[in-house]
Design an enzyme around this catalytic site. Sequence first.
Site, short mmCIF file in Angstrom:
data_model
loop_
_atom_site.label_atom_id
_atom_site.label_comp_id
_atom_site.label_asym_id
_atom_site.label_seq_id
_atom_site.Cartn_x
_atom_site.Cartn_y
_atom_site.Cartn_z
N HIS A 45 -5.38 -25.16 18.86
CA HIS A 45 -5.58 -24.70 20.14
C HIS A 45 -6.11 -23.08 20.24
O HIS A 45 -6.56 -22.75 21.13
CB HIS A 45 -4.39 -24.91 20.82
CG HIS A 45 -4.44 -24.58 22.36
ND1 HIS A 45 -5.28 -25.16 23.14
CD2 HIS A 45 -3.86 -23.75 23.08
CE1 HIS A 45 -5.23 -24.70 24.43
NE2 HIS A 45 -4.39 -23.84 24.35
N ASP A 52 -8.12 -21.81 27.24
CA ASP A 52 -6.98 -22.49 27.89
C ASP A 52 -6.90 -22.26 29.24
O ASP A 52 -7.79 -22.81 30.07
CB ASP A 52 -5.56 -21.65 27.28
CG ASP A 52 -4.29 -22.55 27.54
OD1 ASP A 52 -3.92 -23.26 27.07
OD2 ASP A 52 -3.53 -21.65 28.51
#
Length: 322
Positions: A302, A105
Amino acid sequence: MYRLDDISLEHWQVTGLRTRVATLGQGPVALLIHGWPECWYCWREQMVALANAGYRAVAPDMPGFGDTESLELIADYNVSRICEFMAELAQMASGDQPILLIGHDWGAINCWQFVQRHPERVSRLINMSVPLRPVADQPPIEFLREYFGDDFFYQIYFQEPGVAEGEFDADPEGILRALYCSPDTPREPPLLGRSTKEGGGWIGRLGKPTEQPSWVKDEALSYYIEAYRHSGFAGGINYYRNLDENWRQMLPWRDSQISCPVLFIVGSRDMTIQGASEERLRAMMAPRVSDLQLVMLEGKGHWIQSEATAAVNAAMLDFLAA
């Protein structure tokens, strides 16, 4: 064999900041950089796998996160300052020896930028979720404002100081539960629509999950909630407030080549890649990454290192053994 209970939490002084650092194992250093909204804890399973493979895993809380001190000003959360922090951390952990660098991320963004600015410090790079994209001709927030107009987008919402962190600090469990989901996690209908003219923040636009994913254990969720009750959300959001400044600072490296071996791991349903195929991602990154391996995990989202721990660890260790 190392276990989770063997992870040591220490406090180091890094570029003048009291920094919480998790460490495990002996050997060449693997430096793991977390994203938002995370902290060192998101790497715990990877730290065990790396330590048992002969590495010394080092995972900090980044500035403004967890139990690491915040930087004084919003403008301090820029790429130059964060790379300075990472460089000193790498020096403290590994001396002059190049490190294995791992990011997810925002941590992946930090790592892409670090390996361009300090290529001599990185022997191999493993990044997750956020690919290396071509440098645009326009600052990113300026582009996003034009693209979304009156539609809500979280990175634009984050730009006004005090607003997003005010919402999340008031309900850390609400935002974390809403974000820590799989792509197929069932949700209630959102309370707010897409238009910013309705007012309101982000939690009401995400839709409350009706069940907790199996990979989000109660113990882990409680750890993250307590971490953000301690730190608040402002520090992490300040990274987003420097997106345009980072774009300007990284312009000299817009055509730089990454020569070390790179592994990119991503879930096929990660919203960050907007449905891009493995072939498209490879074609996008290959011009600047000469030695690229790409692993796409079908159906995963994610939070890849938590949602698909075994597959991520196997991909990492296969890459390192090659």
